[in-house]
Design a protein around this motif. Structure first.
Motif, short mmCIF file in Angstrom:
data_model
loop_
_atom_site.label_atom_id
_atom_site.label_comp_id
_atom_site.label_asym_id
_atom_site.label_seq_id
_atom_site.Cartn_x
_atom_site.Cartn_y
_atom_site.Cartn_z
N PRO A 134 -4.83 -8.07 -20.20
CA PRO A 134 -3.87 -7.44 -21.11
C PRO A 134 -2.72 -6.75 -20.37
CG PRO A 134 -6.10 -6.96 -21.81
CD PRO A 134 -6.21 -7.62 -20.47
N ALA A 135 -3.04 -6.07 -19.27
CA ALA A 135 -1.99 -5.37 -18.51
C ALA A 135 -1.01 -6.36 -17.89
CB ALA A 135 -2.63 -4.51 -17.42
N THR A 136 -1.52 -7.48 -17.36
CA THR A 136 -0.65 -8.49 -16.78
C THR A 136 0.22 -9.14 -17.85
OG1 THR A 136 -2.29 -8.96 -15.06
CG2 THR A 136 -0.58 -10.61 -15.41
N ARG A 137 -0.38 -9.38 -19.02
CA ARG A 137 0.37 -9.99 -20.13
C ARG A 137 1.54 -9.11 -20.53
NH1 ARG A 137 3.13 -12.55 -22.70
NH2 ARG A 137 2.74 -13.86 -24.53
N VAL A 138 1.34 -7.81 -20.54
CA VAL A 138 2.40 -6.86 -20.86
C VAL A 138 3.44 -6.82 -19.75
CG1 VAL A 138 2.91 -4.41 -21.19
CG2 VAL A 138 0.98 -5.44 -22.38
N ALA A 139 2.96 -6.84 -18.50
CA ALA A 139 3.87 -6.70 -17.36
C ALA A 139 4.81 -7.90 -17.23
CB ALA A 139 3.07 -6.52 -16.07
N VAL A 140 4.33 -9.12 -17.52
CA VAL A 140 5.20 -10.30 -17.37
C VAL A 140 6.25 -10.38 -18.48
CG1 VAL A 140 3.52 -11.67 -16.10
CG2 VAL A 140 3.56 -11.78 -18.60
N ASN A 141 6.19 -9.49 -19.44
CA ASN A 141 7.26 -9.41 -20.44
C ASN A 141 8.51 -8.76 -19.86
OD1 ASN A 141 5.89 -10.60 -22.59
ND2 ASN A 141 4.96 -8.67 -23.23
N GLY A 142 8.35 -8.10 -18.70
CA GLY A 142 9.50 -7.45 -18.08
C GLY A 142 9.76 -7.89 -16.65
N PHE A 143 8.73 -8.41 -15.99
CA PHE A 143 8.86 -8.82 -14.59
C PHE A 143 8.44 -10.27 -14.41
CE2 PHE A 143 7.66 -4.25 -14.51
CZ PHE A 143 8.84 -3.72 -14.00
N SER A 144 9.00 -10.95 -13.42
CA SER A 144 8.61 -12.32 -13.14
C SER A 144 7.21 -12.31 -12.52
CB SER A 144 9.59 -12.96 -12.16
OG SER A 144 9.46 -12.39 -10.87
N PRO A 145 6.46 -13.41 -12.65
CA PRO A 145 5.12 -13.48 -12.05
C PRO A 145 5.15 -13.26 -10.54
CG PRO A 145 5.43 -15.27 -13.60
CD PRO A 145 6.77 -14.61 -13.43
N GLU A 146 6.18 -13.79 -9.89
CA GLU A 146 6.27 -13.65 -8.43
C GLU A 146 6.49 -12.19 -8.02
OE1 GLU A 146 7.46 -17.71 -9.75
OE2 GLU A 146 8.13 -15.69 -10.29
N PHE A 147 7.41 -11.50 -8.73
CA PHE A 147 7.66 -10.10 -8.41
C PHE A 147 6.43 -9.26 -8.72
CE2 PHE A 147 8.78 -5.82 -9.86
CZ PHE A 147 9.36 -5.32 -8.69
N LEU A 148 5.78 -9.54 -9.85
CA LEU A 148 4.60 -8.78 -10.23
C LEU A 148 3.50 -8.94 -9.19
CD1 LEU A 148 3.12 -7.07 -12.34
CD2 LEU A 148 2.40 -9.19 -13.45
N THR A 149 3.31 -10.16 -8.69
CA THR A 149 2.29 -10.40 -7.67
C THR A 149 2.60 -9.62 -6.40
OG1 THR A 149 1.89 -12.63 -8.52
CG2 THR A 149 1.16 -12.17 -6.27
N GLY A 150 3.86 -9.67 -5.97
CA GLY A 150 4.24 -8.95 -4.76
C GLY A 150 4.22 -7.45 -4.93
N ALA A 151 4.72 -6.97 -6.06
CA ALA A 151 4.83 -5.53 -6.28
C ALA A 151 3.46 -4.86 -6.39
CB ALA A 151 5.64 -5.26 -7.55
N ARG A 152 2.55 -5.49 -7.14
CA ARG A 152 1.23 -4.87 -7.31
C ARG A 152 0.49 -4.81 -5.98
NH1 ARG A 152 -2.38 -8.92 -10.98
NH2 ARG A 152 -4.09 -7.62 -10.24
N ALA A 153 0.66 -5.84 -5.14
CA ALA A 153 0.00 -5.86 -3.84
C ALA A 153 0.62 -4.83 -2.90
CB ALA A 153 0.07 -7.25 -3.23
N CYS A 154 1.94 -4.70 -2.93
CA CYS A 154 2.63 -3.75 -2.06
C CYS A 154 2.27 -2.30 -2.41
CB CYS A 154 4.14 -3.95 -2.14
SG CYS A 154 4.73 -5.47 -1.36
N ILE A 155 2.28 -1.99 -3.69
CA ILE A 155 1.94 -0.64 -4.13
C ILE A 155 0.52 -0.30 -3.73
CG2 ILE A 155 1.56 0.83 -6.16
CD1 ILE A 155 3.84 -0.76 -7.53
#
Length: 291
Positions: free
Chosen positions: A27-48
């Motif tokens: 559910p959290a990923t589904r919400v997040a990809v409404n604003g961020f690209s999958p690639e950015f989301l993958t990188g950002a979550r790992a970096c944080i």
């Protein structure tokens, strides 16, 4: 005997807490990809998560892993830090979180298979019967949802995610016995950081205007809980209770996730989804008995 009993209970408790945390990932990923690209989301979550992990390792003065452990950490990193987050984010661009959650029911079987290959565990035939039966129910659901027309691209992404995640879980469960559960995910995140930073930069949003607040909440959840804290409990549970056995707890994850999808995302939950989820929950009870 008393120690073993307590250790077994600790394994199941830690594993269950980890699964509850992971249940919110879709559910959290589904919400997040409404604003961020999958690639950015993958990188950002790992970096944080990696930055938080680095702080934790430095503050607690943890020793560096050996070269042999580093090889295992690379496998774990490829599976749970890079592979699973990326493929699930790609899938959730076109699939609902509720639909994608059903695929998570395949994770126990994938984890058990890799437990045999990587941890040399040998569950008995009854265990495999219930594990395969639960997976067969999921395959039935997949074919029914696609109208017997074959798998969609989103389905293929989810299958790839499940295979990589199962490998990362099994490898992490083995390494946690010597390195420690929370240390494993922290080092795996740091190993992935040199790859995740460029990915995050390359797909960095050109503008944050118009990105809904819910997308930031989703990013925060998958970064802190799905990518870091959940693994503290999960890897400890796998190390204490056995990878194949504790891995079966994941069969309850779709059921918890479907409830979250209905409550938080107002997604439609069909009777078939509920039936499949309840059936696979029954399988975990029997697999636990015979594992």
């Amino acid at each position: 005997m008393l120690f073993n009993l307590k250790e077994s209970h600790q394994g199941w408790l830690n594993g269950f807490i980890g699964v509850v945390i992971f249940a919110g990932s879709m559910p959290a990923t589904r919400v997040a990809v409404n604003g961020f690209s999958p690639e950015f989301l993958t990188g950002a979550r790992a970096c944080i998560a990696a930055i938080l992990a680095l702080i934790l390792l430095l503050v607690l003065k943890q020793p560096r892993p050996s070269m042999h452990q580093m090889k295992s950490l690379c496998i774990i990193s490829a599976g749970v830090v890079i592979g699973f987050p990326l493929f699930t984010a790609l899938a959730l661009q076109t699939e609902t979180a509720a639909h994608s959650l059903i695929f998570v029911a395949l994770l126990p079987l994938a984890t058990a298979c890799f437990a045999v290959l990587r941890a040399k565990e040998m569950p008995n035939n009854a265990f495999w019967m219930y594990a395969v039966f639960g997976s067969a129910l999921v395959i039935f659901f997949m074919l029914h949802q696609s109208g017997l027309k074959g798998l969609s691209l989103g389905d293929l992404y989810m299958i790839s995610a499940v295979l990589l995640c199962g490998l990362g879980y099994a490898e992490g469960g083995v390494l946690s016995r010597t390195l420690g559960g929370w240390q494993v995910i922290c080092w795996a995140l740091i190993i992935a950081l040199p790859l995740m930073l460029p990915l995050c930069w390359l797909y960095f949003p050109s503008s944050f205007h118009g990105i809904p607040p819910s997308a930031y909440i989703g990013l925060a959840y998958v970064s802190l809980f799905s990518m870091l804290l959940g693994f503290f409990f999960w890897y400890k549970g796998l190390a204490l209770g056995g990878i194949a056995k504790i891995g079966q707890i994941q069969l309850v994850q779709p059921f918890i996730g479907l409830v979250l999808c209905a409550l938080l995302l107002n997604e439609h939950i069909s009777l078939l989804m509920i039936a499949v989820s309840l059936a696979v929950v029954s399988c975990v009870v029997m697999a636990k008995k015979y594992a």
